[in-house]
Design a protein around this motif. Structure first.
Motif, short mmCIF file in Angstrom:
data_model
loop_
_atom_site.label_atom_id
_atom_site.label_comp_id
_atom_site.label_asym_id
_atom_site.label_seq_id
_atom_site.Cartn_x
_atom_site.Cartn_y
_atom_site.Cartn_z
N THR A 52 2.65 -0.35 -7.29
CA THR A 52 1.71 0.64 -6.74
C THR A 52 0.56 -0.03 -6.00
O THR A 52 0.23 0.35 -4.87
CB THR A 52 1.16 1.53 -7.86
N LEU A 53 -0.05 -1.02 -6.63
CA LEU A 53 -1.19 -1.68 -6.02
C LEU A 53 -0.79 -2.46 -4.77
O LEU A 53 -1.50 -2.44 -3.75
CB LEU A 53 -1.87 -2.61 -7.03
N VAL A 54 0.36 -3.14 -4.82
CA VAL A 54 0.83 -3.88 -3.65
C VAL A 54 1.20 -2.92 -2.52
O VAL A 54 0.82 -3.12 -1.36
CB VAL A 54 2.03 -4.77 -4.01
N GLY A 55 1.91 -1.85 -2.86
CA GLY A 55 2.31 -0.87 -1.85
C GLY A 55 1.11 -0.19 -1.21
O GLY A 55 1.08 0.01 0.01
N ALA A 56 0.11 0.16 -2.02
CA ALA A 56 -1.09 0.79 -1.49
C ALA A 56 -1.86 -0.16 -0.59
O ALA A 56 -2.35 0.23 0.48
CB ALA A 56 -1.98 1.27 -2.63
N THR A 57 -1.96 -1.41 -1.00
CA THR A 57 -2.70 -2.39 -0.20
C THR A 57 -2.00 -2.67 1.13
O THR A 57 -2.65 -2.75 2.18
CB THR A 57 -2.86 -3.71 -0.98
N LEU A 58 -0.68 -2.77 1.10
CA LEU A 58 0.07 -3.01 2.34
C LEU A 58 -0.02 -1.82 3.29
O LEU A 58 -0.25 -1.99 4.50
CB LEU A 58 1.53 -3.32 2.02
N SER A 59 0.14 -0.59 2.76
CA SER A 59 0.09 0.59 3.63
C SER A 59 -1.31 0.82 4.16
O SER A 59 -1.50 1.16 5.34
CB SER A 59 0.59 1.82 2.86
N ALA A 60 -2.33 0.61 3.33
CA ALA A 60 -3.72 0.76 3.80
C ALA A 60 -4.06 -0.34 4.79
O ALA A 60 -4.74 -0.09 5.80
CB ALA A 60 -4.68 0.71 2.62
N GLY A 117 -1.03 8.18 -2.79
CA GLY A 117 0.27 8.42 -2.15
C GLY A 117 1.37 7.56 -2.72
O GLY A 117 2.46 8.07 -3.05
N VAL A 118 1.14 6.26 -2.86
CA VAL A 118 2.16 5.35 -3.37
C VAL A 118 2.48 5.65 -4.84
O VAL A 118 3.65 5.60 -5.25
CB VAL A 118 1.71 3.88 -3.20
N ALA A 119 1.46 5.97 -5.63
CA ALA A 119 1.69 6.29 -7.05
C ALA A 119 2.60 7.50 -7.19
O ALA A 119 3.46 7.55 -8.09
CB ALA A 119 0.37 6.55 -7.75
N ASN A 120 2.44 8.47 -6.30
CA ASN A 120 3.32 9.65 -6.34
C ASN A 120 4.75 9.30 -5.93
O ASN A 120 5.70 9.76 -6.54
CB ASN A 120 2.76 10.73 -5.42
N VAL A 121 4.88 8.50 -4.88
CA VAL A 121 6.21 8.12 -4.41
C VAL A 121 6.97 7.37 -5.51
O VAL A 121 8.14 7.64 -5.79
CB VAL A 121 6.12 7.26 -3.13
N ILE A 122 6.28 6.42 -6.15
CA ILE A 122 6.93 5.63 -7.20
C ILE A 122 7.16 6.47 -8.45
O ILE A 122 8.27 6.47 -9.01
CB ILE A 122 6.08 4.39 -7.54
N ILE A 125 0.82 11.84 4.64
CA ILE A 125 -0.24 12.86 4.71
C ILE A 125 -1.56 12.29 4.20
O ILE A 125 -2.62 12.50 4.80
CB ILE A 125 0.17 14.10 3.88
N LYS A 126 -1.52 11.54 3.10
CA LYS A 126 -2.74 10.97 2.53
C LYS A 126 -3.38 9.97 3.50
O LYS A 126 -4.60 9.97 3.67
CB LYS A 126 -2.43 10.29 1.20
N LEU A 127 -2.57 9.12 4.11
CA LEU A 127 -3.11 8.13 5.04
C LEU A 127 -3.71 8.80 6.27
O LEU A 127 -4.79 8.41 6.75
CB LEU A 127 -2.00 7.15 5.46
N ALA A 128 -3.02 9.83 6.78
CA ALA A 128 -3.52 10.54 7.97
C ALA A 128 -4.81 11.28 7.65
O ALA A 128 -5.77 11.25 8.44
CB ALA A 128 -2.46 11.50 8.47
N ALA A 129 -4.86 11.95 6.50
CA ALA A 129 -6.06 12.70 6.11
C ALA A 129 -7.24 11.77 5.90
O ALA A 129 -8.37 12.06 6.33
CB ALA A 129 -5.78 13.52 4.85
N ALA A 130 -7.01 10.63 5.24
CA ALA A 130 -8.10 9.69 5.00
C ALA A 130 -8.62 9.10 6.31
O ALA A 130 -9.83 8.93 6.49
CB ALA A 130 -7.62 8.57 4.07
N THR A 131 -7.71 8.81 7.23
CA THR A 131 -8.12 8.29 8.54
C THR A 131 -8.97 9.30 9.29
O THR A 131 -9.97 8.96 9.92
CB THR A 131 -6.88 7.92 9.38
N PHE A 132 -8.60 10.57 9.20
CA PHE A 132 -9.37 11.62 9.87
C PHE A 132 -10.78 11.70 9.29
O PHE A 132 -11.76 11.82 10.03
CB PHE A 132 -8.66 12.97 9.71
#
Length: 379
Positions: free
Chosen positions: A234-242, A275-280, A329-336
């Motif tokens: 989760t932490l690695v996936g979130a860091t890479l996607s962010a 987002g990543v925590a939900n996917v996993i 959706i989470k990444l797009a909303a946070a960027t906005f």
């Protein structure tokens, strides 16, 4: 444009305090004069009843003649006379909590102004551990629902303190006490600046909460496991996607983060954790050898799952899962949101801007921490 306080010639703080006092007086007066109408059919029905039903693991709660009963059958709940309260939120309660949040934020701005703090960005970072703490504390209630795990430690009515939405008031109270203690220590000359002790207190309560989960694993509490691979993934996936999102912003649209700076990355990362925590947790637990997939506990998550499963063919879902759009959706909303906070907003109202950014991060990192720890400990 003149504010309401300017038009009526009142001090903003006194106007806020008078308004809150008037609302409380109306509710308490109505409760005393018309208990069944005001309390049973409004306050209890929409706000306290759902918490009681959740705290007692009931399908619903029913209030008759001033007495609350808990039912374990959907059929019995459907046949029961109103008011009937089900665990979760209603439209009325969501509006009520939204209004409460806005009123609380306004009052908090006045308090920070009185304390002469909250204009610096380091205040944002000092509150970061409390956002992790809020999500971790919510998992205490999830573990409490595991048979035999924590029944002896936390039971009704104390478990209501860690159930939504009461948990928000619990975390707010602990955070406010930490802020006041840190500022007092700073003003007394015991520390150099209030931010470090504030960060330390937040780290301390977070460590205590995580230590509680570790104790459940060590003592072999029923229904509690430990899957460190989920936490790492989760932490690695979130860091890479962010990080990828931040690189795209810096490379192609640097104006997006001109106002927030590195705070913008923290916000995007916090929502990426969610987002990543939900996917996993909802799709990839078996692939990580971490037990079965979890069940969505948020309406938005369930909505995304339902839409994706109805749109994509089964052959595609077998490879991708049905939760990955939530991360997008989470990444797009946070960027906005990061883009909305331009530099001018900070200059006009720095305290309110910092508090709003704290709230934005909290609604991502708080649930994200909860989902991450739920999956990590299998609860």
């Amino acid at each position: 444009m003149a504010t309401v306080a300017e038009r009526v010639g009142a001090d903003p703080e006194r106007l806020w305090g008078g308004s809150v006092a008037a609302i409380l007086a109306i509710l308490v007066g109505g409760w005393l004069a018309f208990p069944e109408l005001v309390y049973d059919r409004f306050i209890w029905h929409y706000f306290w009843g759902p918490v009681q039903a959740d705290a007692n693991s009931a399908v619903c709660a029913v209030r008759t003649n001033g007495v609350t009963q808990y039912l374990d059958s959907a059929q019995a709940c459907a046949a029961a006379p109103e008011p009937v309260a089900y665990p979760g939120y209603t439209l009325v309660s969501e509006v009520g909590y939204m209004v409460t949040l806005l009123v609380a934020l306004s009052g908090l701005v006045f308090l920070l102004r009185r304390l002469d703090i909250g204009t610096e960005r380091r205040f944002f970072y000092a509150l970061l551990p409390f956002m992790f703490f809020g999500g971790a504390l919510r998992v205490v209630e999830d573990a409490n629902d595991t048979p035999g795990a924590t029944d002896a430690l936390i039971s009704y009515p104390w478990n209501t303190l860690v159930i939504s939405p009461i948990i928000y008031f619990t975390v707010f109270g602990i955070t406010l006490a930490a802020v006041l203690a840190s500022v007092t220590a700073d003003r007394a000359g015991l520390v150099d600046g209030y931010e470090k002790p504030l960060f330390g207190i937040g780290t301390g309560v977070l460590a205590l909460t995580l230590g509680y989960f570790v104790s459940l694993v060590v003592t072999g509490a029923p229904g509690v496991e430990f899957y460190p691979q989920v936490l790492v993934a989760t932490l690695v996936g979130a860091t890479l996607s962010a990080g990828a999102t931040w690189w795209l912003i810096e490379r192609f649209a640097p104006q997006i983060n001109a106002g927030t700076g590195f705070i913008g990355f923290v916000i995007i990362w916090g929502h990426a954790v969610d987002g990543v925590a939900n996917v996993i947790g909802l799709d990839w637990m078996p692939a990580l050898n971490a037990g079965r997939n979890l069940v969505p506990k948020h309406p938005v998550n369930q909505f995304v799952v339902d839409v994706t499963s109805n749109v994509l063919p089964a052959s595609v879902l077998a490879v991708t899962g049905d939760t990955w759009p939530f991360l997008i959706i989470k990444l797009a909303a946070a960027t906005f949101v990061v883009w909305v906070f331009e530099e001018g907003i900070f200059e006009e109202s720095p305290r309110y801007s910092i508090l709003l950014l704290v709230a934005v991060l909290a609604v991502g990192l708080g649930p994200g921490t909860r989902d991450m720890l739920r999956a990590t400990f299998g609860v």
